[in-house]
Design a protein around this motif. Structure first.
Motif, mmCIF file in Angstrom:
data_model
loop_
_atom_site.group_PDB
_atom_site.id
_atom_site.type_symbol
_atom_site.label_atom_id
_atom_site.label_comp_id
_atom_site.label_asym_id
_atom_site.label_seq_id
_atom_site.Cartn_x
_atom_site.Cartn_y
_atom_site.Cartn_z
ATOM 1 N N GLU A 1 0.845 -1.193 0.000
ATOM 2 C CA GLU A 1 0.000 0.000 0.000
ATOM 3 C C GLU A 1 0.881 1.242 0.000
ATOM 4 O O GLU A 1 1.843 1.323 0.755
ATOM 5 C CB GLU A 1 -0.902 -0.003 1.235
ATOM 6 N N PHE A 2 0.509 2.188 -0.859
ATOM 7 C CA PHE A 2 1.266 3.426 -0.935
ATOM 8 C C PHE A 2 0.909 4.315 0.244
ATOM 9 O O PHE A 2 -0.259 4.617 0.478
ATOM 10 C CB PHE A 2 0.996 4.158 -2.248
ATOM 11 N N ASP A 3 1.916 4.716 0.985
ATOM 12 C CA ASP A 3 1.756 5.612 2.123
ATOM 13 C C ASP A 3 2.598 6.853 1.835
ATOM 14 O O ASP A 3 3.827 6.789 1.842
ATOM 15 C CB ASP A 3 2.215 4.907 3.398
ATOM 16 N N ILE A 4 1.926 7.946 1.558
ATOM 17 C CA ILE A 4 2.617 9.179 1.191
ATOM 18 C C ILE A 4 3.581 9.632 2.282
ATOM 19 O O ILE A 4 4.665 10.133 1.998
ATOM 20 C CB ILE A 4 1.612 10.309 0.844
ATOM 21 N N PHE A 5 3.240 9.397 3.543
ATOM 22 C CA PHE A 5 4.102 9.831 4.638
ATOM 23 C C PHE A 5 5.381 8.997 4.681
ATOM 24 O O PHE A 5 6.469 9.535 4.879
ATOM 25 C CB PHE A 5 3.348 9.783 5.972
ATOM 26 N N SER A 6 5.257 7.693 4.468
ATOM 27 C CA SER A 6 6.442 6.833 4.424
ATOM 28 C C SER A 6 7.335 7.209 3.250
ATOM 29 O O SER A 6 8.549 7.267 3.372
ATOM 30 C CB SER A 6 6.047 5.358 4.313
ATOM 31 N N TYR A 7 6.686 7.473 2.101
ATOM 32 C CA TYR A 7 7.462 7.870 0.928
ATOM 33 C C TYR A 7 8.224 9.166 1.205
ATOM 34 O O TYR A 7 9.420 9.266 0.921
ATOM 35 C CB TYR A 7 6.556 8.055 -0.302
ATOM 36 N N CYS A 8 7.541 10.164 1.743
ATOM 37 C CA CYS A 8 8.192 11.456 2.010
ATOM 38 C C CYS A 8 9.337 11.305 3.008
ATOM 39 O O CYS A 8 10.388 11.934 2.843
ATOM 40 C CB CYS A 8 7.170 12.481 2.491
ATOM 41 N N GLU A 9 9.140 10.486 4.029
ATOM 42 C CA GLU A 9 10.214 10.266 5.001
ATOM 43 C C GLU A 9 11.421 9.619 4.323
ATOM 44 O O GLU A 9 12.556 10.051 4.503
ATOM 45 C CB GLU A 9 9.719 9.379 6.139
ATOM 46 N N LEU A 10 11.168 8.604 3.514
ATOM 47 C CA LEU A 10 12.242 7.923 2.792
ATOM 48 C C LEU A 10 12.961 8.878 1.841
ATOM 49 O O LEU A 10 14.185 8.898 1.765
ATOM 50 C CB LEU A 10 11.676 6.732 2.016
ATOM 51 N N ALA A 11 12.181 9.685 1.129
ATOM 52 C CA ALA A 11 12.746 10.589 0.120
ATOM 53 C C ALA A 11 13.351 11.852 0.732
ATOM 54 O O ALA A 11 14.062 12.584 0.049
ATOM 55 C CB ALA A 11 11.661 10.970 -0.886
ATOM 56 N N GLY A 12 13.053 12.106 1.990
ATOM 57 C CA GLY A 12 13.561 13.319 2.617
ATOM 58 C C GLY A 12 12.824 14.560 2.159
ATOM 59 O O GLY A 12 13.356 15.666 2.205
ATOM 60 N N ASP A 13 11.592 14.379 1.688
ATOM 61 C CA ASP A 13 10.763 15.502 1.230
ATOM 62 C C ASP A 13 9.632 15.731 2.222
ATOM 63 O O ASP A 13 9.157 14.799 2.858
ATOM 64 C CB ASP A 13 10.125 15.189 -0.133
ATOM 65 N N ASN A 14 9.199 16.986 2.321
ATOM 66 C CA ASN A 14 8.032 17.243 3.164
ATOM 67 C C ASN A 14 6.842 17.720 2.340
ATOM 68 O O ASN A 14 5.777 17.980 2.874
ATOM 69 C CB ASN A 14 8.345 18.227 4.298
ATOM 70 N N ARG A 15 7.041 17.825 1.018
ATOM 71 C CA ARG A 15 5.931 18.158 0.130
ATOM 72 C C ARG A 15 6.259 17.676 -1.280
ATOM 73 O O ARG A 15 7.430 17.591 -1.667
ATOM 74 C CB ARG A 15 5.611 19.636 0.142
#
Length: 172
Positions: free
Chosen positions: A14-28
């Motif tokens: 499942e895609f979790d935008i918060f997990s992705y942002c944490e992994l990518a180091g992005d906040n938006r």
């Protein structure tokens, strides 16, 4: 007779935008990037494989998850066209593999690493049966993969990369 039993496991990360942002180091994320990530997630869902590897001698079980080689090619092509999008898709593939692993091993969702066990000859043969190759550096010939004990059996203290991993919690 093969010494390792290989069983494909159905997964639905499942895609979790918060997990992705944490992994990518992005906040938006801008809408265009978010749309592209959603499209790729949907495309790649059928290109991720998961297997349980069981050693009948001793009963050790392992989880192997990896993205098809076509996903790596998609990401390489994206890098050539736009390094920013290439990096975003690279992070998406990592996120997808980890989401799949966390869905099967809940302890990984708590921020734990998926420790890499040292595969013996029988496991390496199973990798070959799946079209994969193991290197002595502790990698397989897929950039986006997880190989770990199944179920969870500990963290850094059981990892093959314990002494070389920058995230190791056991090094002095």
């Amino acid at each position: 007779m093969k010494s390792i039993k290989i069983k494909e496991i159905g997964i639905s990360p499942e895609f979790d935008i918060f997990s992705y942002c944490e992994l990518a180091g992005d906040n938006r994320l801008d809408q265009e990037t978010l749309d592209e990530l959603g499209e790729r997630w949907d495309q790649w869902t059928g290109r991720i494989k998961a297997f349980e590897l069981l050693n009948p001698v001793g009963g050790a079980k392992y989880l192997l998850i990896f993205m098809d080689q076509e996903v790596e090619q998609d990401i390489e092509e994206a890098w050539r066209e736009s390094p920013v999008m290439g990096l975003a898709l690279h992070n998406l593939a990592i996120c997808m593999v980890m989401s799949a692993a966390q869905g099967l091993i809940p302890e990984l969702a708590e921020g734990s690493c998926a420790p890499l066990p040292k595969p013996g000859p029988a496991i390496q043969e199973a990798f070959e049966d799946l079209g994969l190759a193991w290197s002595v550096e502790g990698t397989i010939n897929r950039r986006f993969a997880v190989f770990t004990p199944y179920p969870y059996a500990g963290g850094c203290e059981i990892c093959y990369l314990e002494q070389t991993c920058p995230r190791s919690r056991t090094k002095a």
